[in-house]
Design an enzyme around this catalytic site. Structure first.
Site, PDB file in Angstrom:
ATOM      1  CD  GLU A 158       8.108  -0.604   7.298  1.00  0.00           C
ATOM      2  OE1 GLU A 158       7.072  -1.265   7.065  1.00  0.00           O
ATOM      3  OE2 GLU A 158       8.323   0.514   6.814  1.00  0.00           O
TER       4      GLU A 158
ATOM      5  CG  ASP B  35       0.369  -4.092   2.214  1.00  0.00           C
ATOM      6  OD1 ASP B  35       0.117  -4.692   3.267  1.00  0.00           O
ATOM      7  OD2 ASP B  35       1.098  -3.081   2.147  1.00  0.00           O
TER       8      ASP B  35
ATOM      9  CG  ASP C   6      -0.397   0.004   2.524  1.00  0.00           C
ATOM     10  OD1 ASP C   6       0.836  -0.114   2.624  1.00  0.00           O
ATOM     11  OD2 ASP C   6      -1.158   0.132   3.520  1.00  0.00           O
ATOM     12  CB  SER C   7       4.561   1.802  -0.069  1.00  0.00           C
ATOM     13  OG  SER C   7       4.841   0.630  -0.799  1.00  0.00           O
TER      14      SER C   7
ATOM     15  CE  LYS D 266       3.035  -5.757   4.018  1.00  0.00           C
ATOM     16  NZ  LYS D 266       2.485  -4.720   4.903  1.00  0.00           N
TER      17      LYS D 266
ATOM     18  CD  GLU E  30       0.716  -1.351   8.062  1.00  0.00           C
ATOM     19  OE1 GLU E  30       0.491  -0.575   9.009  1.00  0.00           O
ATOM     20  OE2 GLU E  30       1.091  -0.978   6.940  1.00  0.00           O
TER      21      GLU E  30
HETATM   22  O1  KIV Z   1       3.302  -1.029   1.528  1.00  0.00           O
HETATM   23  C1  KIV Z   1       4.440  -1.496   1.536  1.00  0.00           C
HETATM   24  O2  KIV Z   1       5.200  -1.428   0.571  1.00  0.00           O
HETATM   25  C2  KIV Z   1       4.857  -2.143   2.762  1.00  0.00           C
HETATM   26  C3  KIV Z   1       6.322  -2.166   3.017  1.00  0.00           C
HETATM   27  C4  KIV Z   1       6.790  -0.817   3.427  1.00  0.00           C
HETATM   28  C5  KIV Z   1       6.655  -3.138   4.040  1.00  0.00           C
HETATM   29  O3  KIV Z   1       4.062  -2.543   3.533  1.00  0.00           O
END
Ligand code: KIV
Length: 284
Positions: free
Chosen positions: A186, A88, A49-50, A117, A119
């Site tokens: 992280e 994510d 989600d980056s 994934k 958080e």
């Molecule tokens: O969104 C992402 O790219 C991530 C990484 C920073 C671990 O979750």
């Protein structure tokens, strides 16, 4: 003779961990980058989600929606043949309820992802358990969790104190108990990931988590030198920013000077047809 390359599965990842073979994981957001990452031989890709900062121009990951994530995930899935694909879960796709979490995790699997994934630690253990119970593999994410950047007071190193480190280790244990098969650590001190690897059976991935992890994750834009935020732990393998800027500047210059398109980028009508056309237009 080279071994035939096969699709990476959870079993492949487990075997690599057992054989102490480091696992390579890369964040990608689009078809061309995913195609190259897969060809280069990464074991896993994450549609992170980056995306919010690196592709969509947001300040944080918080505005990213499921719709935006799935749009980019589909492009990555179309490119990847071998790597294990992780979607994510964006902010508010799993926080509101267990049902939302299952529905949205399922949406990633429907696009072709192999896992999701999430958080968080103990506070998301019920979501993780429910998702895993429905057959969807989960990787947790601890340490610096960008969706909580406001509460953490910025993108700061985590696990510096014994109390903080202990909390991360306990959260990892909660994720393991809930059924996660891996955890991403992280931006922490290296000791945290080392102890998580010792204290749990999880596959431990690090992004700024130090060298003791079973696998490492980096963002493609950071590897390529075009990331929006340059984290201290990232290594840039090529300064694509300079190369791209130079290419765009030369393009501007050549168009303005009439140097592009050149003769090799130009196609002409047959002379006869052109003459006929001029005649038809009364220009001859
Ligand atoms: O969104 C992402 O790219 C991530 C990484 C920073 C671990 O979750």
């Amino acid at each position: 003779m080279s071994e035939e390359r096969k699709k990476v599965t959870i079993r492949t990842l487990m075997k690599k961990k057992e054989a102490s073979e480091k696992i390579v994981w890369l964040v990608v957001y689009d078809y061309p980058t995913a195609l190259l990452a897969d060809e280069a031989g990464v074991d896993m890709v994450l549609i992170g989600d980056s995306l919010g900062m690196n592709v969509l121009g947001y300040e944080t990951t918080l505005p990213v929606t499921m719709e935006e994530m799935l749009h980019h995930t589909r492009a990555v899935v179309r490119a990847v043949k071998y790597a294990f694909i992780v979607g994510d879960m964006p902010f508010m796709s799993y926080q509101p309820s267990v049902e939302e979490a299952i529905k949205n995790a399922g949406a990633f699997l429907k696009t072709g992802c192999d896992a999701v994934k999430i958080e968080g630690g103990a506070e998301v253990a019920d979501r993780v358990k429910a998702i895993v119970d429905f057959g969807i593999p989960v990787i947790g994410h601890l340490g610096l969790t960008p969706q909580k950047v406001s509460m953490l007071g910025g993108y700061r190193l985590q696990g510096k104190t014994a109390e903080d480190a202990k909390k991360i280790i306990e959260d990892a244990k909660a994720l393991e108990e809930a059924g996660a098969f891996g955890v991403l650590i992280e931006n922490t001190t290296a000791e945290v990931a080392k102890l998580v690897a010792e204290e749990t059976d999880l596959i431990v991935f690090g992004i700024g988590g130090g060298p003791y992890c079973h696998g490492q994750l980096l963002l493609a834009p950071d590897v390529l030198g075009i990331g929006k935020i340059r984290p201290w732990f990232a290594r840039t393998y090529v300064n694509l920013r300079e190369l791209i800027l130079n290419a765009f500047r030369r393009y501007c210059e050549e168009v303005r000077k009439g140097l592009y398109p050149a003769e090799e980028h130009t196609r002409h009508m047959e002379k006869e047809e052109y003459e006929k056309l001029l005649e038809m237009l009364g220009k001859k």
